[in-house]
Design a protein around this motif. Structure first.
Motif, PDB file in Angstrom:
ATOM      1  N   GLY A  95      37.757  65.782 -35.537  1.00  0.00           N
ATOM      2  CA  GLY A  95      36.824  66.314 -36.156  1.00  0.00           C
ATOM      3  C   GLY A  95      35.776  67.029 -35.256  1.00  0.00           C
ATOM      4  O   GLY A  95      35.237  67.493 -35.580  1.00  0.00           O
ATOM      5  N   VAL A 155      37.201  73.150 -33.912  1.00  0.00           N
ATOM      6  CA  VAL A 155      37.092  74.258 -34.449  1.00  0.00           C
ATOM      7  C   VAL A 155      38.023  75.641 -34.403  1.00  0.00           C
ATOM      8  O   VAL A 155      37.647  75.965 -33.024  1.00  0.00           O
ATOM      9  N   LYS A 203      38.325  71.576 -37.745  1.00  0.00           N
ATOM     10  CA  LYS A 203      37.988  72.424 -38.355  1.00  0.00           C
ATOM     11  C   LYS A 203      38.058  73.467 -38.101  1.00  0.00           C
ATOM     12  O   LYS A 203      37.887  74.094 -37.469  1.00  0.00           O
ATOM     13  N   HIS A 204      37.727  74.318 -39.824  1.00  0.00           N
ATOM     14  CA  HIS A 204      38.657  75.685 -39.721  1.00  0.00           C
ATOM     15  C   HIS A 204      37.231  76.534 -40.442  1.00  0.00           C
ATOM     16  O   HIS A 204      36.353  75.533 -41.301  1.00  0.00           O
TER      17      HIS A 204
END
Lengths: 495, 317
Positions: B148, B151, B179-180
């Motif tokens: 998490g 990115v 994360k995107h």
């Protein structure tokens, strides 16, 4: 880079160099003044011609058209209440009332001088401070941009002539319109009702032209026919004298600074800068009470800022290879076609080219003054036709411009619909500028808010506690909102 | 007898007229549609190709732009047109094979007559040059240690840049721990990669060279000439169909185009792609030329349409 300046000036003073600078600026002013074309399309129109040119002339032609079109947008904004480009929408607010009072020449004079000063200062900043400013631009992530747009949104209050509540309503309508089409994060379609024509959302230019220009035509058409044959008395640009600038220089300086800073930040642009600067002028100018009724400071705020953006947007483009807006993206693509790789080493590897681009940009902004005066003299007789002809011509010009950009008849429907709705809303005293602000800022507001929430795992407070720049901007936004209330309370108590 | 005569003349007339149609083609200017804004990569490529295409086909050729909806507005508009060969669109892998599978558009697999492919560039997964990650293993280790935290960016949901990162991280089995962050276009995304707000991005070699970036893997069948030390996705352990990704594009006409007209357009496309002028353009702009004729492109396009559905599923689109 400065050592390459003599060689660069040699390129600029060649026959090709001079032709490119003059013709490009003239073309830019004309295209910018045509409703609906806009700077991006103006630059794209000349793009094919640059393919056969040398490196420096190719980029200079694009720059000349770019700077010219940003200035040109103010001409139609002032004379016929039709912003040629969205960044001139704020210019309408005071420019058109001045023109209606018969002061069109001097209104354009203010716009011209403000544009030239804004552009020149931004050229100087570009030449001497590009690397430092580029580093500053990198500090602006999604969260900082969100806070800046939040500050921009507070402009809605200051451009709401008449009723703030109606202005806020218009702003919300604008934001709502901007949500139609693809979701920026998930890609899903919103409010399209299965109609593929709406996949791209509402065309911003079509809506801007509709609510400003077409609604004006409808309002005039519904009024009794005027006996006076000419719409606005206009015989060419009248430059404001030195004495008239007294008490306005501070506002000019501030507007140029705002334009420069916002231009440097990728993802914002000239329309945002013009509105924020207008709001700041309305808050702090000694002539603030006249804003919206034809106050020169309003024109200066908007025009100085939007032309200062042109140089600012070139900063990240030249220093980092990251386009500052859609237009500088086209320029980067052109560089690539000429075998130059844009990127952090651009300036280092091509000193002569960059020096001639920077120096050329300075000259282009100087050229705006004489060329603008010349072109407006040519345009003046056109404005003396009968009102009915003029209104018809405006409708045709708008329709051609809008259709030309994407070749999609659906955009004409949008323009017509926006014009009719704008007409109904304006009759109820709802101002249109907040609607445009909502539509211009809405997409960035949404995108950066949701990007920020992804980065902070949904913790909105972390936007401000972890990002000092965002904190400062948010406080500024709060002050901008509460100051008018405070002032209102004070005057009420005094009375 | 009379009936027979009538039928035979009618048939002859139809054959003659259709032959005449193909013979006469092109009788008017041909419109090449760029489904993106003027000045973008697709637009420039078409404008580079158009003069050579015009010379080869012996008629005027003009480029028009119909931007919006990640290219779907132009494709949706063209899909309903008469297949006469005068309107062609340059469509990429995403416009022709990805978007129709993730959006409710009025076109799909069978809406087109593919004419020819023009370009195809493999994509790369890359990081900022000062990134601590040197290999794909470093990435897996770091992401597993702190799920998490990291990115990856994209130029928009469902874009080629998105699929590249999804292929990489789904292939490495760490997609769900990351994360995107979608942007609008590659420009803003590479700015955030420079600034450090995202750690990974995936695009073509030409775009990667815009900044101070370093590749971790390439989605090609072999290593790239310019980056001999960068492993292919297969070498890193990513399995088909996630291991090879090409940003390809070519000319499409609406379905049902006459074979004779298709053949003429195909021949003109081949000649213009091979012309010296276009070669020079491609060289300057970093375009990787990849010509396929109509039949071959049709088979390729259909195979891509099918295999991309697994990528779409992995991306959760």
């Amino acid at each position: 880079m400065l050592s390459a300046l003599p060689e660069a000036i040699g390129i600029l003073l060649s026959v090709e160099g001079i032709l490119v600078l003059v013709l490009g600026t003239v073309l830019g002013i004309i295209l910018g003044a045509m409703p609906g074309i806009g700077s991006t399309v103006a630059v794209a129109i000349v793009l094919p011609f640059t393919l056969t040119m040398g490196q420096a002339p190719a980029i200079l032609l694009l720059l000349a058209v770019y700077a010219g079109s940003v200035y040109g947008g103010s001409i139609s904004a002032i004379l016929i209440n039709t912003p040629g480009t969205p960044q001139s929408a704020a210019t309408c607010l005071d420019g058109y009332p001045m023109a209606q009072r018969g002061e069109a020449g001097i209104a354009l004079g203010w716009a011209t001088v403000a544009s030239v000063v804004g552009g020149l200062v931004s050229a100087i900043v570009l030449i001497f401070a590009a690397p430092q400013l580029a580093a500053f631009a990198l500090q602006f992530g999604p969260i900082e941009t969100f806070a800046l747009i939040l500050l921009g949104m507070t402009c809605i209050v200051s451009v709401s002539t008449g009723s703030v509540v109606k202005g806020l309503m218009a702003g919300m309508i604008g934001i709502f319109l901007s949500t139609v089409g693809g979701d920026p994060i998930l890609g899903e379609m919103r409010f399209t009702f299965g109609n593929w024509q709406l996949f791209a959302g509402f065309n911003l230019l079509a809506v801007v032209i509709g609510v400003f220009a077409l609604s004006e035509v409808f309002i005039r058409a519904s009024a009794p026919i005027s006996r006076v044959s000419d719409l606005v008395a206009f015989n060419g640009i009248v430059l404001p004298s030195w004495q008239m600038w007294k008490g306005r220089l501070r506002n000019l300086t501030k507007s140029v600074a705002i334009g420069n800073v916002i231009g440097v930040l990728p993802g914002t642009g000239a329309a945002t800068a013009a509105f924020i600067s207008y709001a700041e002028g309305r808050r702090s100018s000694p002539n603030r009470d006249g804003f919206g009724k034809g106050e020169p400071d309003g024109i200066v705020s908007s025009e100085a800022a939007n032309n200062a953006v042109t140089g600012g947007a070139l900063v990240p483009t030249m220093a980092l290879g990251i386009p500052g807006d859609a237009i500088t993206a086209v320029m980067l693509a052109t560089l690539t076609l000429h075998g130059i790789t844009p990127g952090p080493k651009l300036v280092e590897d091509n000193p002569t080219l960059i020096a001639s681009i920077f120096a050329g940009f300075f000259i282009i902004n100087l050229l705006l003054l004489p060329l603008g005066m010349m072109l407006s003299r040519v345009a003046a007789p056109i404005l003396r036709v009968r009102e009915a002809f003029m209104m018809t011509a405006i409708v045709i010009l708008c329709a051609v411009g809008i259709y030309f950009v994407r070749g999609n008849p659906f955009d004409l429907l949008i323009m017509g619909g926006a014009g009719f709705v704008g007409f109904l809303l304006r009759r109820q005293g709802v101002p249109m500028a907040p609607l445009v602000i909502g539509m211009v800022l809405g997409p960035t507001l949404e995108l950066t808010l949701r990007q920020g929430l992804i980065l902070t795992d949904g913790n909105f407070l972390a936007f401000f506690t972890d990002h000092p720049i965002a904190m400062v901007l948010a406080i500024a936004a709060l002050l901008a909102l509460s100051l008018p209330l405070w002032r209102g309370l004070l005057t009420r108590r005094a009375a | 007898m009379k009936m027979k005569y009538l039928i035979s003349t009618a048939v002859a007339a139809v054959i003659a007229s259709s032959a005449a149609m193909a013979d006469g083609f092109p009788e008017r200017p041909i419109n090449l549609i760029a489904p993106f804004n003027a000045g973008g990569g697709t637009d420039l490529l078409l404008r580079g190709l158009a003069p050579h295409f015009a010379e080869a086909i012996g008629s005027e050729v003009f480029v028009s732009n119909m931007a919006g909806g990640s290219g779907t507005v132009a494709a949706s508009a063209l899909q309903g047109q008469r297949p006469d060969g005068y309107q062609l669109a340059y469509m990429s892998i995403t416009v022709s094979t990805i978007q129709p599978q993730i959006k409710d558009v009025p076109y799909g697999l069978d809406s087109w007559t593919p004419i020819c492919s023009v370009a195809a560039s493999p994509t790369l997964l890359f990081v900022a040059n000062d990134s601590p990650f040197q290999t794909a293993e470093d990435v897996v280790e770091a992401v597993k240690a702190e799920p998490g935290k990291y990115v990856y960016g994209s130029s928009g949901p469902g874009a080629m840049t998105h699929l590249t990162t999804v292929a990489a991280f789904a292939g490495l089995g760490i997609l769900d721990d990351m994360k995107h962050l979608p942007f609008q276009g590659s420009g803003p995304a590479i700015k955030e990669l420079t600034a450090g707000n995202i750690q990974f991005f995936g695009d073509t070699e030409a775009l990667m060279q815009r900044g101070d970036f370093r590749p971790l893997m390439v989605f090609n069948d072999t290593r790239l000439e310019n980056f001999p030390d960068t492993p292919t996705a297969t070498e890193v352990g990513i399995e088909a169909p996630l291991n090879e990704l090409y940003l390809w594009g070519g000319l499409f006409a609406p379905a049902g185009l006459e074979p004779d007209v298709t053949a003429k357009l195909e021949a003109a496309c081949e000649a213009s792609v091979a012309s010296d002028g276009f070669m020079e353009f491609a060289n300057n702009s970093g375009t990787v030329i990849n010509y396929r004729g109509a039949a071959e492109f049709d088979a390729f396009y259909r195979a891509q349409y099918q295999s991309n559905s697994s990528l779409i599923e992995a991306a959760g689109l």
